[in-house]
Design an enzyme around this catalytic site. Sequence first.
Site, PDB file in Angstrom:
ATOM      1  N   LYS A 153     -13.585  40.819  11.985  1.00 28.43           N
ATOM      2  CA  LYS A 153     -13.838  42.220  12.341  1.00 28.43           C
ATOM      3  C   LYS A 153     -13.254  43.139  11.259  1.00 28.43           C
ATOM      4  O   LYS A 153     -12.284  43.856  11.485  1.00 28.43           O
ATOM      5  CB  LYS A 153     -13.265  42.517  13.730  1.00 28.43           C
TER       6      LYS A 153
HETATM    7  N1  PMP Z   1     -19.991  40.521  17.919  1.00 28.39           N
HETATM    8  C1  PMP Z   1     -19.516  41.567  17.230  1.00 28.39           C
HETATM    9  C2  PMP Z   1     -20.130  41.881  15.886  1.00 28.39           C
HETATM   10  C3  PMP Z   1     -18.494  42.358  17.744  1.00 28.39           C
HETATM   11  O1  PMP Z   1     -18.038  43.406  17.055  1.00 28.39           O
HETATM   12  C4  PMP Z   1     -17.980  42.051  19.018  1.00 28.39           C
HETATM   13  C5  PMP Z   1     -16.917  42.926  19.632  1.00 28.39           C
HETATM   14  N2  PMP Z   1     -15.667  42.581  19.186  1.00 28.39           N
HETATM   15  C6  PMP Z   1     -18.494  40.951  19.708  1.00 28.39           C
HETATM   16  C7  PMP Z   1     -19.501  40.215  19.130  1.00 28.39           C
HETATM   17  C8  PMP Z   1     -17.992  40.587  21.084  1.00 28.39           C
HETATM   18  O2  PMP Z   1     -16.659  40.153  21.032  1.00 28.39           O
HETATM   19  P1  PMP Z   1     -15.716  40.305  22.322  1.00 28.39           P
HETATM   20  O3  PMP Z   1     -16.419  39.652  23.449  1.00 28.39           O
HETATM   21  O4  PMP Z   1     -14.471  39.586  21.935  1.00 28.39           O
HETATM   22  O5  PMP Z   1     -15.518  41.749  22.516  1.00 28.39           O
END
Ligand code: PMP
Length: 296
Positions: A153
Amino acid sequence: MYFKRDTILFLNGKWLKATDAMGNLFSQTLHHGNGVYDGLRAYETGTGPQIFKAKEHFKRLHYSASTMSIQLDYTPEELTQIAYKLLQKNNLGNAYIRPLICKGRTTSSSDHPEVYLLMAAWQWERYLRNDLMRVMVSSYQKEAPDHIPADTKVCGNYTNSVLAAMEAKSKGFDDALLLDSNGHVTEGTGVNFFYEKDEVLYTPPSGRIVPGITRSTVMGYAREMGYQVVEKKFTPEDLIEADTAFFTGTSAEIAGIRSIGGHDFTIDWEDTVAYSLFLMYRQRVANNEFRDFTLV
Ligand code: PMP
């Protein structure tokens, strides 16, 4: 929406009013996208707010920082404590929590050691719509082969998501599905993707996606309910035969999809495995029953 006059945030070891906090206009994060972040949700329970899988989120933040060689001096446990204190100081129960690690002064070389930790929290309803979504296949790719890894991220990675989301909105869709350079489906602009066929769930394998904490939670729930979950590569053409599809993410939780590229799914959302998972997730996580499950 993000802050009010009395909002308190955590910045570099200090608790400050958001209106008094100063940012560096010459930071490498602002100029070159070299920063990392994560997003967590807290839910109000009978015993106060509980942050959903805080340690997993903060471990992922550490991983994201490591991909950019950013040194993060707080452990996941310390970050969890800061997050709880942040909720308390802002009197928040149901809230979204945003830790952001910024690099100091701008320079294209990455040797400047200054690192800032910002943590803020605000009330945020589910990010995606409650009714079923209309999704397009983006013309933007998730990742070029020699690009920064797709599973981290890093702020700069999200410019691509912003372009894909703007394209989708401009064409009358709610969100977009991004493909990798081989034409395989990866994920949405900030959410993971699943489709369902004959009561089996399919989702892209980890590697070229952000390893969603909601994704792994939902996979666990599905298996617990006796359903098979298969991680495999697939193309948009494979989705034509699907019964339904959905996105998962901290901000979106579980969001059902009505159509992809104008092709409607024919099975009613309420008759799908996905919908049972949606109900289970809401019950366990959002309705405070998750205390018996993994908390932090
Ligand atoms: N894909 C991306 C590109 C994201 O930014 C996120 C959010 N963090 C997710 C998937 C989903 O991750 P999570 O379930 O941990 O929020």
